[in-house]
Design an enzyme around this catalytic site. Structure first.
Site, PDB file in Angstrom:
ATOM      1  N   SER A   1       0.960  -1.281  -0.196  1.00  0.00           N
ATOM      2  CA  SER A   1       0.225   0.179  -0.273  1.00  0.00           C
ATOM      3  C   SER A   1       0.479   1.116  -0.040  1.00  0.00           C
ATOM      4  O   SER A   1       2.000   1.246   0.508  1.00  0.00           O
ATOM      5  CB  SER A   1      -1.175  -0.152   1.611  1.00  0.00           C
ATOM      6  N   ASP A   2       0.273   2.122  -0.236  1.00  0.00           N
ATOM      7  CA  ASP A   2       1.110   3.878  -0.002  1.00  0.00           C
ATOM      8  C   ASP A   2       0.741   3.848   1.668  1.00  0.00           C
ATOM      9  O   ASP A   2       0.753   3.726   2.268  1.00  0.00           O
ATOM     10  CB  ASP A   2       0.525   4.505  -0.696  1.00  0.00           C
ATOM     11  N   TRP A   3       1.517   4.902   1.481  1.00  0.00           N
ATOM     12  CA  TRP A   3       1.891   5.200   3.469  1.00  0.00           C
ATOM     13  C   TRP A   3       0.348   5.430   3.915  1.00  0.00           C
ATOM     14  O   TRP A   3      -0.256   6.414   3.286  1.00  0.00           O
ATOM     15  CB  TRP A   3       3.000   6.533   3.244  1.00  0.00           C
TER      16      TRP A   3
END
Ligand code: BGC
Length: 761
Positions: A291-293
C-alpha cells in the site's frame, strides 16, 4: 485461527527454538514448494505479520524502547508480526532489525528492507523527470544501477521506485519523480529503470527489488493538487496510465505500490478492479502489492470504509498485500479471517507473494547478505558513481533557446556575471527525493564554472528568493519584499560580456505535497531577471526546476535558455560543461512547457475536437482560448543542440501493410552545424479514423544518433501492428484497418509526414 494437528504442532515447536537455518533445511527443493513449506509452518498471526510494514521506529542500535509506540512496534517485531521495515538505513541499523527478525522470532523469517531510492542513495543523480529528458535508456538504466548498488551496500534490498505515473499537469509537484507526459517514452523508461535496479540477477548483492508505483492514476489528480481525486475515462486509463506499469512488469518488477487517490470513486488501495482483475489476473503479476503510506487507513476519510476494521477488509480483499504504516492489517486481519470476512486463502496468497520476493532476493539463504560493513565503506560514493551521475546530468539538460550565439561560452577573455541564489546553492540540485544525499553536497553552478578559469567570473546572489532553509516543512518562505541585492546584481551585469542567471525552484519546491498554482519564477526572481536585462540583455538563463515552469517573458526576451532541472550531486559540473560546450546539449522535453497555467493540462497527444480550427473565419465558435494560443510554449520532444539538424527524404517502403507485415520508414538526417551533436529522432503516428478516437500524434519510436559537423545518415524505423494498435474502452488491445499518417522529426511537432494504410489483406 487454523487448527494445527499434533504432528504439525510438533514441527512448529521444534522450529520455534530455531531460526532461518532450520527453515532452510526443512525446505523442499522447488521454489514454490519452499514458500509453501514455510507457509504451512506459520500461524495466522505470523502470516498477517508478514503483511505488516513499519517505518523505522526507534534508534535501532540504541536501548530497547520500554514504552510508547516504539515499544509496541518493537514487541511486535520480536513476535514475528512485522514482515518489512522502511526507512531503516545503513548496515549497522539494518543488521540490528534483521537480527531481531531472524534470531528472536519463532520462525526467523527475514525482513525485506524498503526505502525510497528514487534517484540515488548518497550519490544523487538527476531527478527522474530530468533523466527522462535525456531519452537515453542506457544512461537511465545505469543511473538506477548505481543507486541500487549504493543502497544495497547500505543494507537496503527494496526500493519504492520507479514512479511510472504519467502526468500532464505541471502543477502536480510529483511530476519531478516520473518520466513526463508520454506513455511510450514512459514505458521505455519504466523498463530501463526496473532493469537498472533489479539487474539480471536479483540475488546479487548489488541489485534490489523495484516497485512500480503508484497504481494507478495518481498523476491525474484533479487540478494538480496532490492526493486529489482522479476521474479518467477508460481510454485514458488503458492507453496512457497503464502502459508504463505493464512495461515495468515486462521488466519483471517484483512489487507494485498502490496509490492514495480515488480512481473513478474507488480508492486505488481498495480497488480489486486494478489490483486483482488487471494486475494479478489479466497481467499475471506474481509479486506483491504494497500500500502507499497509510493509504489503507485513508479509505476512511475518503468515505469508502467506515472504520479501520472495514478498511483492512476492503484492502486485503482487493489485493493490497502489504500494509505500509496504517497498522490496520496487524490490528484486524486475524479477526477478519476468524469472522469469515477475509478468507484465509487471501492471506495465504499475499504471504506467498511476499515470501517469494524475499526468496528471490536470497534473503532466506543469507538474511545479512546486504549487511557488509566493508562493502558499505568501499561502495558508498565510489568515483565511478560520480562519473555515471555526471554523465546522466549532462544528458538531461535541455537547450530551449540559443540566439546571438551566446552559447557555448568562450573559454577565455570574457567577463561573466553569474547571478542568482540558486547558482551558489549546493543543496537544491539534490531535489526533494534525495534519499540520504548529504545536505549541501551537490556541486554548485558557481563551483562548476570556477573549474573553467579562463574567464573572469563575478558571482552575485542578486536576491535571496527563499528565507529560511528549505526542507520538508512549510516554513520555507519565499521572499517577496527584499530587493536589497538587486543593485549589486545590476552592477555585475553592467560590467560583464555575458550574464548567466540561475533561477527557478529550490530543491523542495517540487515533489510530494508540493503542488503549485503559479508556475513562474518564484519570489522576486522574475523581477530581478527583468532588472538585469535592462542593463545587459546578453543573458543566458539556466533554469533549476523540478517541473515545467512558465517562462513566457524570458522566452520573448532572453537569448539563451537552458533547462537545468535538479541535476543531483554533479549538477554544477554538468551545467558548466554544457555552458562551455564541453558537452553539446542533447536533451528533449519529456513534458510540454505551458505558456500559462490556464492551459494546463496541455500535452501533445490530445484528441482533436470537432472544432479544431477556424479556417478563414473570425467567429469565436471553435475550440480555443480568447486570451492564449492552444499550443504550449515548448512542446513535448523539443530541445536544441549547438549543432543543427536537417531532416529530409522521408520514405516508406510501401504505402500499406497487412497483418503480420510492416513498413520501413527511412529518413535522412544531416548535421548542418559546425560541431558534433546528438539528435533524438522521433517517430509519431496518427490513426486518422478509429472506433475510439485516437490522439493527433502518438510517439511510437525514437533513435539517438550522433553526427559530426556536415555528416549525414539515413535512419530507418519499422511500423508494425504494435505501432498502430490501441486499447478499446473495454481494455482490449485491437488493431484496426484504415488510414494513418507517420511523422518524423526532432520534436512532437515533426513536420515531415507521409500517409499509409493498414490493409485488410
Ligand atoms: C509516497 C510513496 C513513498 C512512501 C514511502 C508516500 O508518501 O507517496 O511514493 O514510497 O511515502 O516513503
Amino acid at each position: 485461527m487454523k487448527n494445527f494437528g499434533p504432528a504439525i504442532l510438533l514441527v512448529i515447536l521444534f522450529i520455534g527454538s530455531a531460526h532461518s537455518q532450520s527453515i532452510k533445511s526443512s525446505l523442499n527443493p522447488t521454489f514454490d514448494s519452499k514458500v509453501d513449506s514455510i507457509l504451512r509452518l506459520m500461524t495466522l498471526d505470523e502470516k498477517v505479520g508478514q503483511m505488516n510494514q513499519y517505518n523505522g521506529f526507534w534508534e535501532v542500535t540504541g536501548p530497547v524502547p520500554q514504552e510508547g509506540d516504539a515499544a509496541v512496534k518493537y514487541a511486535q517485531l520480536r513476535k514475528g508480526l512485522v514482515g518489512s521495515m522502511l526507512n531503516v538505513t545503513g548496515v549497522e541499523n539494518v543488521r540490528a532489525v534483521q537480527k531481531i527478525a531472524v534470531e528472536d522470532t519463532r520462525l526467523g523469517i527475514p525482513l525485506i528492507i524498503g526505502y525510497d531510492v528514487v534517484h540515488g542513495y548518497k550519490t544523487i543523480s538527476p531527478i527522474p523527470l530530468a533523466e527522462a529528458a535525456s531519452w537515453d535508456l542506457e544512461a537511465i538504466r545505469k543511473s538506477a544501477e548505481v543507486a541500487a548498488e549504493e543502497a544495497a551496500a547500505a543494507g537496503i534490498n527494496w526500493t519504492f521506485a520507479p514512479m511510472v505515473d504519467i502526468s500532464r499537469d505541471a502543477r502536480w509537484g510529483r511530476v519531478m519523480e516520473g518520466a513526463g507526459e508520454d506513455p511510450f517514452l514512459g514505458s521505455r523508461i519504466a523498463y530501463a529503470r526496473v532493469k537498472g535496479f533489479q539487474g539480471d540477477d536479483l540475488k546479487a548483492v548489488n541489485t534490489i527489488a523495484a516497485t512500480a508505483k503508484h497504481f494507478a492514476g495518481y498523476g491525474f489528480s484533479e487540478s494538480g493538487r496532490d492526493y486529489n481525486s482522479v476521474d479518467v475515462g477508460t481510454s485514458t486509463l488503458y492507453n496512457d496510465i497503464l502502459p508504463p506499469f505493464e512495461a515495468a512488469l515486462e521488466a519483471d518488477v517484483k512489487t507494485f505500490m498502490n496509490s492514495f487517490n480515488l480512481l473513478n470513486g474507488i480508492p486505488a488501495t481498495g480497488s480489486s478492479f486494478l489490483q486483482r482483475e488487471i494486475l494479478k489476473e489479466k497481467w499475471g503479476f506474481k509479486g506483491f502489492m504494497v500500500s502507499d503510506w497509510g493509504s489503507i487507513g485513508e479509505m476512511i476519510p475518503h468515505g469508502f470504509a467506515k472504520d479501520g476494521m472495514q478498511a483492512a477488509e476492503l484492502a486485503a480483499n482487493a489485493g493490497s498485500d502489504m500494509d505500509m504504516e496504517s497498522r490496520l492489517y496487524v490490528e484486524h486481519l486475524t479477526a477478519l479471517v476468524q469472522s469469515g470476512k477475509v478468507k484465509e486463502s487471501v492471506i495465504d496468497d499475499a504471504v506467498r507473494r511476499i515470501l517469494t520476493v524475499k526468496y528471490e532476493l536470497g534473503l532466506f539463504d543469507d538474511p545479512y547478505k546486504y549487511c557488509d560493513e566493508d562493502r558499505e565503506k568501499t561502495v558508498t560514493g565510489r568515483q565511478d558513481f560520480q562519473d555515471a551521475v555526471l554523465d546522466m546530468a549532462k544528458k538531461s539538460v535541455v537547450l530551449l533557446k540559443n540566439e546571438k550565439q551566446l552559447l557555448p561560452l568562450r573559454k577565455s577573455g570574457m567577463k561573466i556575471a553569474l547571478i542568482g541564489q540558486l547558482a551558489g546553492d549546493k543543496d537544491s540540485p539534490l531535489g526533494s527525493w534525495r534519499a540520504l544525499g548529504e545536505p549541501n553536497s551537490a556541486v554548485s553552478v558557481l563551483e562548476g564554472m570556477n573549474a573553467f578559469p579562463g574567464n573572469s567570473l563575478e558571482y552575485v546572489e542578486g536576491v535571496k528568493f527563499t528565507e529560511g532553509t528549505p526542507g520538508f516543512a512549510f516554513e520555507t518562505k519565499i521572499n517577496t519584499t527584499d530587493r536589497s541585492g538587486f543593485e549589486a546584481a545590476k552592477n555585475a551585469a553592467r560590467n560583464a560580456d555575458v550574464v548567466v542567471m540561475v533561477l527557478g525552484e529550490h530543491g523542495f519546491q517540487s515533489g510530494e505535497g508540493r503542488s503549485r498554482t503559479e508556475l513562474g519564477l518564484p519570489g522576486l526572481q522574475q523581477e530581478l531577471l527583468e532588472e538585469v536585462y535592462k542593463v545587459n540583455p546578453n543573458i543566458v538563463l539556466v533554469l533549476m526546476n523540478g517541473r515545467p515552469l512558465i517562462i513566457d517573458w524570458a522566452v520573448e526576451k532572453i537569448p539563451g535558455i537552458l533547462v537545468g532541472w535538479h541535476l543531483g550531486t554533479q549538477s554544477g559540473n554538468a551545467l558548466a560543461q554544457v555552458l562551455y560546450g564541453d558537452y553539446n546539449p542533447s536533451g528533449k522535453l519529456p513534458m510540454s512547457f505551458p505558456k500559462n497555467v490556464g492551459q494546463i493540462p496541455v500535452y501533445y497527444n490530445y484528441k482533436a475536437t470537432g472544432r479544431p480550427t477556424n479556417p478563414g473565419s473570425d467567429l469565436v465558435f471553435w475550440s480555443h482560448y480568447m486570451d492564449s494560443p492552444n499550443e504550449p510554449m515548448y512542446p513535448f520532444g523539443y530541445g536544441l543542440s549547438y549543432a543543427s539538424f536537417d531532416y529530409s527524404n522521408l520514405k516508406l517502403s510501401s504505402d500499406g501493410f497487412a497483418k503480420d507485415g510492416s513498413i520501413t520508414v527511412s529518413i535522412d538526417l544531416k548535421n548542418t552545424g559546425s560541431v558534433t551533436g546528438k539528435e533524438t529522432v522521433q517517430l509519431y503516428i496518427r490513426d486518422l479514423f478509429a472506433s475510439v478516437v485516437r490522439p493527433v500524434r502518438e510517439l511510437k519510436d525514437f533513435q539517438q544518433v550522433e553526427l559530426k559537423a556536415g555528416e549525414s545518415k539515413t535512419l530507418s524505423f519499422q511500423i508494425t501492428e504494435k505501432s498502430i494498435g490501441f486499447y478499446n474502452n473495454d481494455g482490449k488491445w485491437i488493431v484496426e484497418h484504415g488510414d494513418f499518417k507517420v511523422f518524423v522529426g526532432g520534436s512532437s511537432q515533426a513536420s515531415l509526414e507521409k500517409d499509409f494504410k493498414f490493409l485488410e489483406k
